[in-house]
Design a protein around this motif. Structure first.
Motif, mmCIF file in Angstrom:
data_model
loop_
_atom_site.group_PDB
_atom_site.id
_atom_site.type_symbol
_atom_site.label_atom_id
_atom_site.label_comp_id
_atom_site.label_asym_id
_atom_site.label_seq_id
_atom_site.Cartn_x
_atom_site.Cartn_y
_atom_site.Cartn_z
ATOM 1 N N ALA A 164 -4.039 30.518 -39.038
ATOM 2 C CA ALA A 164 -3.325 30.893 -37.815
ATOM 3 C C ALA A 164 -3.094 29.684 -36.925
ATOM 4 O O ALA A 164 -2.004 29.519 -36.349
ATOM 5 N N ILE A 165 -4.096 28.833 -36.798
ATOM 6 C CA ILE A 165 -3.986 27.647 -35.949
ATOM 7 C C ILE A 165 -2.948 26.680 -36.508
ATOM 8 O O ILE A 165 -2.132 26.116 -35.776
ATOM 9 N N LYS A 166 -2.962 26.506 -37.817
ATOM 10 C CA LYS A 166 -2.012 25.598 -38.461
ATOM 11 C C LYS A 166 -0.574 26.122 -38.379
ATOM 12 O O LYS A 166 0.378 25.346 -38.491
ATOM 13 N N SER A 167 -0.429 27.426 -38.163
ATOM 14 C CA SER A 167 0.901 28.022 -38.057
ATOM 15 C C SER A 167 1.457 27.955 -36.638
ATOM 16 O O SER A 167 2.634 28.236 -36.413
ATOM 17 N N GLY A 168 0.611 27.594 -35.696
ATOM 18 C CA GLY A 168 1.019 27.589 -34.299
ATOM 19 C C GLY A 168 1.653 26.275 -33.897
ATOM 20 O O GLY A 168 1.884 25.398 -34.726
ATOM 21 N N PRO A 169 1.932 26.127 -32.620
ATOM 22 C CA PRO A 169 2.502 24.865 -32.149
ATOM 23 C C PRO A 169 1.476 23.742 -32.245
ATOM 24 O O PRO A 169 0.270 23.976 -32.273
ATOM 25 N N GLY A 170 1.979 22.517 -32.303
ATOM 26 C CA GLY A 170 1.092 21.368 -32.414
ATOM 27 C C GLY A 170 0.596 21.198 -33.837
ATOM 28 O O GLY A 170 0.947 21.958 -34.740
ATOM 29 N N ASP A 171 -0.241 20.180 -34.023
ATOM 30 C CA ASP A 171 -0.796 19.903 -35.341
ATOM 31 C C ASP A 171 -2.247 19.447 -35.198
ATOM 32 O O ASP A 171 -2.593 18.320 -35.545
#
Length: 410
Positions: A220-227
């Motif tokens: 989920a985190i990797k799919s969100g904005p930013g990297d």
């Protein structure tokens, strides 16, 4: 003189529940106020960091530190299932922004032991829906702050129950109290609602559950904005076998540490959290050696532990390492300097030997609420007046700041 790599993170850490204050919707708040509670005192207003974070981040930056690990509080962000508070999310975006405005790299922990009351009442980590609930929360937080945050820790010490079960030891509070956890040998946490002494909805001993929650949150985190770089932090005690204890030591180390480090192999980094060592004999943990100095927690003062666990984590997980917690509970600030200097010597030796270490985040920035021990344990670089909340920077903080400015240990 030992030089650390360019871009090395030098900082300090806190946890939301331990410093923010007024976290009334969290499961642990219930446990703190329950009849017969095992908590020495409730967290109450804690350090009022929820309102005073600009001052605290400013102090950290003024010392010369360049990183701050802090937690966002699930119980504030999702106070009822499916309702996400925009006000709380905006608050944490302001905290992140304040870090960046001060030249401080934010390292954000999404779950540091506490969960919302509704989550605990619905079965906590033992619920079949737990993994999806945490991933949904992680996605929403990332949507709001992910574009600004370079480092994310999903969970803080998800192996803490395994450590308790296998060692009868909890690494974040005095060993005799077990952080308010259940004493059930199966390691399942006591329910927080209406039961005395409960510590709330703590991570289950079942590594499969926590690993699944971590993996789905990472996605989920990797799919969100930013990297952001994403990992989790682990309680890594320097476990050492005593005569006759080799077999028990190997089994404990495997279940409480190595199995969890296996999960980190798919991550961007592993967070190492180390304070002391424990010697394991054929019947379990051995007492602290006669004459050895101890912390306020009763743990042996053994700063060499950090170098040992960093090497273990690097060899086993095969990913970059950040020391996300290391420190000493003491009222003697000179002893804090001595302990930290020795721990950093071991860390510098790791770096010199080619171990990929990206940072050192001291526990803790503030003298704060140390779970069942209340406010008796002083790990902080900055003292906090329990009545006025006035901050007093300790000499150890200035000493660590000078090391950070020079990026070397002399």
């Amino acid at each position: 003189m030992s030089q650390f790599p360019d871009g090395f993170l030098w900082g300090a850490a806190t946890a939301a529940h331990q410093v923010e204050g007024g976290n009334i919707n969290a499961d642990l708040w219930v446990g703190e106020w329950a009849p017969g509670s095992r908590f020495a005192e409730p967290s109450g207003d804690a350090c009022d960091h929820y309102h005073r974070y600009p001052e605290d981040i400013g102090l950290l930056a003024g010392l010369g530190l360049n990183a701050y690990r802090f937690g966002v509080e699930w119980a504030r962000i999702e106070p009822e299932e499916g309702f996400f508070s925009r006000a709380a999310l905006d608050h944490y975006r302001r905290v992140v922004g304040t870090c960046l405005d001060n030249g401080v790299t934010p390292v954000v922990t999404y779950s540091h032991f506490t969960t919302p009351r509704w989550f605990a009442a619905a079965g906590g980590w033992n619920s079949p829906a737990a993994v999806d609930r945490f991933a949904r929360y992680a996605a929403r937080v990332t949507e709001h702050i992910g574009d600004l945050v370079p480092w994310v820790c999903t969970f803080n010490e998800p192996n803490v129950i395994s450590m308790l079960v296998h060692l009868r030891l909890a690494p974040a509070a005095a060993r005799e109290d077990g952080l308010g956890l259940s004493d059930d040998t199966d390691g399942q946490p006591a329910r927080s609602e209406g039961q005395s002494g409960s510590g709330g909805s703590w991570p289950a001993a079942n590594i499969e559950v926590m690993a699944a929650a971590h993996r789905k949150a990472v996605e989920a985190i990797k799919s969100g904005p930013g990297d952001p770089a994403v990992g989790w932090t682990l309680a890594l005690i320097d476990l050492q076998p005593a005569d006759g204890g080799e077999q028990r030591w190997a089994a404990v180390r495997q279940a409480a540490e190595l199995d969890w480090l296996d999960v980190s192999r798919d991550d961007d980094f592993a967070g190492v959290q180390t304070y002391t060592r424990e010697r394991i004999g054929p019947d379990g943990i051995l007492p602290v050696p006669d004459g050895a100095p101890t912390m306020q927690t009763g743990w042996e003062v053994y700063p060499q532990a950090l170098g040992h666990t960093v090497r273990l984590a690097a060899e086993h997980a095969r990913v970059p390492i950040i020391v996300t917690e290391n420190g000493v509970a003491t009222a003697d600030d000179e002893a804090r300097v001595a302990y930290t200097a020795a721990a950093l010597e071991g860390l510098a030796e790791c770096v010199a030997d080619g171990v990929d270490v990206r940072g050192y985040l001291h526990w803790s920035l503030l003298d704060n609420f140390e779970w069942t021990s209340g406010y008796a344990m002083t790990f902080g670089l900055i003292a906090v007046d329990r009545t006025t909340f006035a901050r007093t920077v300790k000499p150890s903080a200035r000493w660590l700041g000078e090391i950070a400015r020079g990026n070397r240990l002399s």
